[in-house]
Write an enzyme that holds these catalytic residues in place. Structure first.
Site, PDB file in Angstrom:
ATOM      1  CG  ASP A  69      -1.875   1.125   1.286  1.00  0.00           C
ATOM      2  OD1 ASP A  69      -1.718   2.092   0.516  1.00  0.00           O
ATOM      3  OD2 ASP A  69      -2.821   1.055   2.102  1.00  0.00           O
ATOM      4  CE1 TYR A 159      -7.500  11.820  -9.205  1.00  0.00           C
ATOM      5  CE2 TYR A 159      -9.020  13.021 -10.624  1.00  0.00           C
ATOM      6  CZ  TYR A 159      -7.993  12.113 -10.459  1.00  0.00           C
ATOM      7  OH  TYR A 159      -7.436  11.497 -11.554  1.00  0.00           O
ATOM      8  CE  LYS A 163      -3.960  12.195 -10.097  1.00  0.00           C
ATOM      9  NZ  LYS A 163      -2.994  11.175 -10.492  1.00  0.00           N
TER      10      LYS A 163
HETATM   11  N1  LIG Z   1      -9.181   6.733 -15.460  1.00  0.00           N
HETATM   12  C1  LIG Z   1      -9.248   8.031 -15.720  1.00  0.00           C
HETATM   13  O1  LIG Z   1     -10.267   8.540 -16.231  1.00  0.00           O
HETATM   14  C2  LIG Z   1      -8.051   8.909 -15.395  1.00  0.00           C
HETATM   15  C3  LIG Z   1      -7.976  10.169 -16.000  1.00  0.00           C
HETATM   16  C4  LIG Z   1      -6.893  10.981 -15.712  1.00  0.00           C
HETATM   17  C5  LIG Z   1      -5.903  10.548 -14.846  1.00  0.00           C
HETATM   18  N2  LIG Z   1      -5.998   9.326 -14.264  1.00  0.00           N
HETATM   19  C6  LIG Z   1      -4.942   8.927 -13.324  1.00  0.00           C
HETATM   20  O2  LIG Z   1      -4.341   7.755 -13.799  1.00  0.00           O
HETATM   21  C7  LIG Z   1      -3.851   6.982 -12.708  1.00  0.00           C
HETATM   22  C8  LIG Z   1      -4.286   5.541 -12.884  1.00  0.00           C
HETATM   23  O3  LIG Z   1      -5.693   5.497 -12.890  1.00  0.00           O
HETATM   24  P1  LIG Z   1      -6.460   4.274 -13.542  1.00  0.00           P
HETATM   25  O4  LIG Z   1      -7.474   4.846 -14.451  1.00  0.00           O
HETATM   26  O5  LIG Z   1      -5.509   3.279 -14.054  1.00  0.00           O
HETATM   27  O6  LIG Z   1      -7.211   3.707 -12.238  1.00  0.00           O
HETATM   28  P2  LIG Z   1      -7.473   2.195 -11.791  1.00  0.00           P
HETATM   29  O7  LIG Z   1      -7.892   1.371 -12.955  1.00  0.00           O
HETATM   30  O8  LIG Z   1      -8.383   2.303 -10.618  1.00  0.00           O
HETATM   31  O9  LIG Z   1      -6.026   1.681 -11.316  1.00  0.00           O
HETATM   32  C9  LIG Z   1      -5.411   2.266 -10.203  1.00  0.00           C
HETATM   33  C10 LIG Z   1      -4.173   1.491  -9.870  1.00  0.00           C
HETATM   34  O10 LIG Z   1      -3.544   2.098  -8.724  1.00  0.00           O
HETATM   35  C11 LIG Z   1      -3.347   1.082  -7.736  1.00  0.00           C
HETATM   36  N3  LIG Z   1      -3.486   1.670  -6.411  1.00  0.00           N
HETATM   37  C12 LIG Z   1      -4.536   2.413  -5.946  1.00  0.00           C
HETATM   38  N4  LIG Z   1      -4.325   2.725  -4.659  1.00  0.00           N
HETATM   39  C13 LIG Z   1      -3.127   2.178  -4.307  1.00  0.00           C
HETATM   40  C14 LIG Z   1      -2.380   2.145  -3.102  1.00  0.00           C
HETATM   41  N5  LIG Z   1      -2.838   2.714  -1.966  1.00  0.00           N
HETATM   42  N6  LIG Z   1      -1.181   1.499  -3.103  1.00  0.00           N
HETATM   43  C15 LIG Z   1      -0.725   0.893  -4.217  1.00  0.00           C
HETATM   44  N7  LIG Z   1      -1.394   0.889  -5.399  1.00  0.00           N
HETATM   45  C16 LIG Z   1      -2.584   1.517  -5.420  1.00  0.00           C
HETATM   46  C17 LIG Z   1      -4.448   0.047  -8.015  1.00  0.00           C
HETATM   47  O11 LIG Z   1      -4.044  -1.244  -7.580  1.00  0.00           O
HETATM   48  P3  LIG Z   1      -4.544  -1.982  -6.259  1.00  0.00           P
HETATM   49  O12 LIG Z   1      -6.001  -1.724  -6.098  1.00  0.00           O
HETATM   50  O13 LIG Z   1      -4.202  -3.431  -6.553  1.00  0.00           O
HETATM   51  O14 LIG Z   1      -3.716  -1.424  -5.170  1.00  0.00           O
HETATM   52  C18 LIG Z   1      -4.456   0.050  -9.529  1.00  0.00           C
HETATM   53  O15 LIG Z   1      -3.428  -0.761 -10.020  1.00  0.00           O
HETATM   54  C19 LIG Z   1      -4.358   7.642 -11.434  1.00  0.00           C
HETATM   55  O16 LIG Z   1      -3.318   8.391 -10.874  1.00  0.00           O
HETATM   56  C20 LIG Z   1      -5.452   8.570 -11.936  1.00  0.00           C
HETATM   57  O17 LIG Z   1      -5.547   9.717 -11.132  1.00  0.00           O
HETATM   58  C21 LIG Z   1      -7.051   8.487 -14.532  1.00  0.00           C
END
Ligand SMILES: NC(=O)c1ccc[n+]([C@@H]2O[C@H](COP(=O)([O-])OP(=O)(O)OC[C@H]3O[C@@H](n4cnc5c(N)ncnc54)[C@H](OP(=O)(O)O)[C@@H]3O)[C@@H](O)[C@H]2O)c1
Length: 266
Positions: A69, A159, A163
């Site tokens: 984590d 959030y 960012k």
């Molecule tokens: N999806 C969008 O629309 C979007 C848009 C702009 C930016 N982003 C950014 O892109 C990044 C990735 O998002 P995503 O869309 O890939 O989301 P996601 O599908 O929910 O994946 C998030 C990842 O982060 C890991 N994670 C979350 N909390 C954690 C913790 N406390 N310790 C270790 N690992 C952790 C999760 O794994 P576990 O649950 O296994 O820990 C998962 O692998 C984020 O920073 C988000 O802010 C996303």
């Protein structure tokens, strides 16, 4: 950049956080195709191990797993300590999560955890990887910003603020570390189809795929310091760029209001 050049510049190891799902997983998959050895970080050990096994078989790379984590101070510092001795040529800091809804009603612990995972862990890993990269005179860092990073966003204020931190950190480091041969890139997607929205309590409309995000970002690495992957992030990003900040906040109010309309009572 050809695969062999990419490997020379950003190999031999990449550290990818958030690799169990979504954008981080897509980056890991793309980097494995390019022949980089991987260290995958996220909390879900089983998913990470299975993914690592697939990548080893598919791409004939070395792949390690660190299930932890990143919001846990001790776990983060232990990881940093261990990684400081490893030849990490590329850091992809994709682990993160969002919250949404009325600020008066969100959980204080969730908001604090969000700052720890989205900001504190990202900075700590940059600080861990930078010295080795500077010593070798090459390397790269990809930090996950967002389209929300460029103005305040009501109903996702914390959030968006996390960012904005990442975006500002990446901009500063891109300039500062370029003389050491380190390419730092802020990746600012719009809505992406991943598990993110469900976890953040948002409903997204049009989305871009995680593989497009990884692909466009790795293509931009070493060429510039900000990439807006996908059509929507480009459209929104460039059309909002010249608008006054207060107008951008008003537009984001509308967008976030639509994304959280299903939870209007909260
Ligand atoms: N999806 C969008 O629309 C979007 C848009 C702009 C930016 N982003 C950014 O892109 C990044 C990735 O998002 P995503 O869309 O890939 O989301 P996601 O599908 O929910 O994946 C998030 C990842 O982060 C890991 N994670 C979350 N909390 C954690 C913790 N406390 N310790 C270790 N690992 C952790 C999760 O794994 P576990 O649950 O296994 O820990 C998962 O692998 C984020 O920073 C988000 O802010 C996303």
């Amino acid at each position: 950049m050809r695969t062999s050049q990419f490997l020379d510049r950003y190999g031999p190891w990449a550290l990818v956080t958030g690799a169990s799902d979504g954008i981080g997983r897509a980056f890991a998959s793309d980097l494995a195709n390019r022949g980089l050895n991987l260290i995958l970080v996220a909390r879900r050990a089983g998913i990470l191990s299975e993914f690592a096994r697939d990548l080893r078989l598919r791409s004939n790379i070395e792949c390690e797993v660190r299930a932890l984590d990143l919001g846990d101070s001790k776990a983060l510092l232990d990881l940093c300590k261990e990684m400081s001795d490893r030849p990490i040529g590329l850091l992809v800091a994709a682990a993160g999560f969002g919250t949404s809804g009325a600020f008066l009603q969100t959980s204080t612990m969730d908001e604090l955890d969000q700052i720890d995972v989205n900001c504190r862990a990202v900075m700590a890993l940059c600080k861990t990887c930078a010295p080795g990269m500077a010593q070798r005179g090459r390397g790269g860092m990809v930090l996950l910003s967002s389209i929300v990073a460029f103005q305040g966003v009501p109903r996702a204020s914390n959030y968006a603020a996390t960012k904005a931190y990442v975006q500002t950190l990446a901009e500063g480091l891109a300039h500062e570390l370029s003389v050491q041969g380190i390419d730092v890139l802020a990746c600012a997607p719009g809505p992406v189809s991943s598990g993110f929205a469900d976890r953040a309590g948002m409903r997204l409309g049009a989305t871009v795929s995680t593989s497009i995000v990884a692909q466009e970002t790795l293509h931009a690495l070493g060429k510039r310091s900000l990439v807006r992957p996908g059509f929507l992030s480009k459209l929104l990003g460039y059309s909002l760029m010249t608008a006054p900040r207060s107008l951008r906040v008003r537009i984001m109010t509308q967008i976030m209001s639509g994304m959280t309309a299903h939870r209007r009572s909260s």
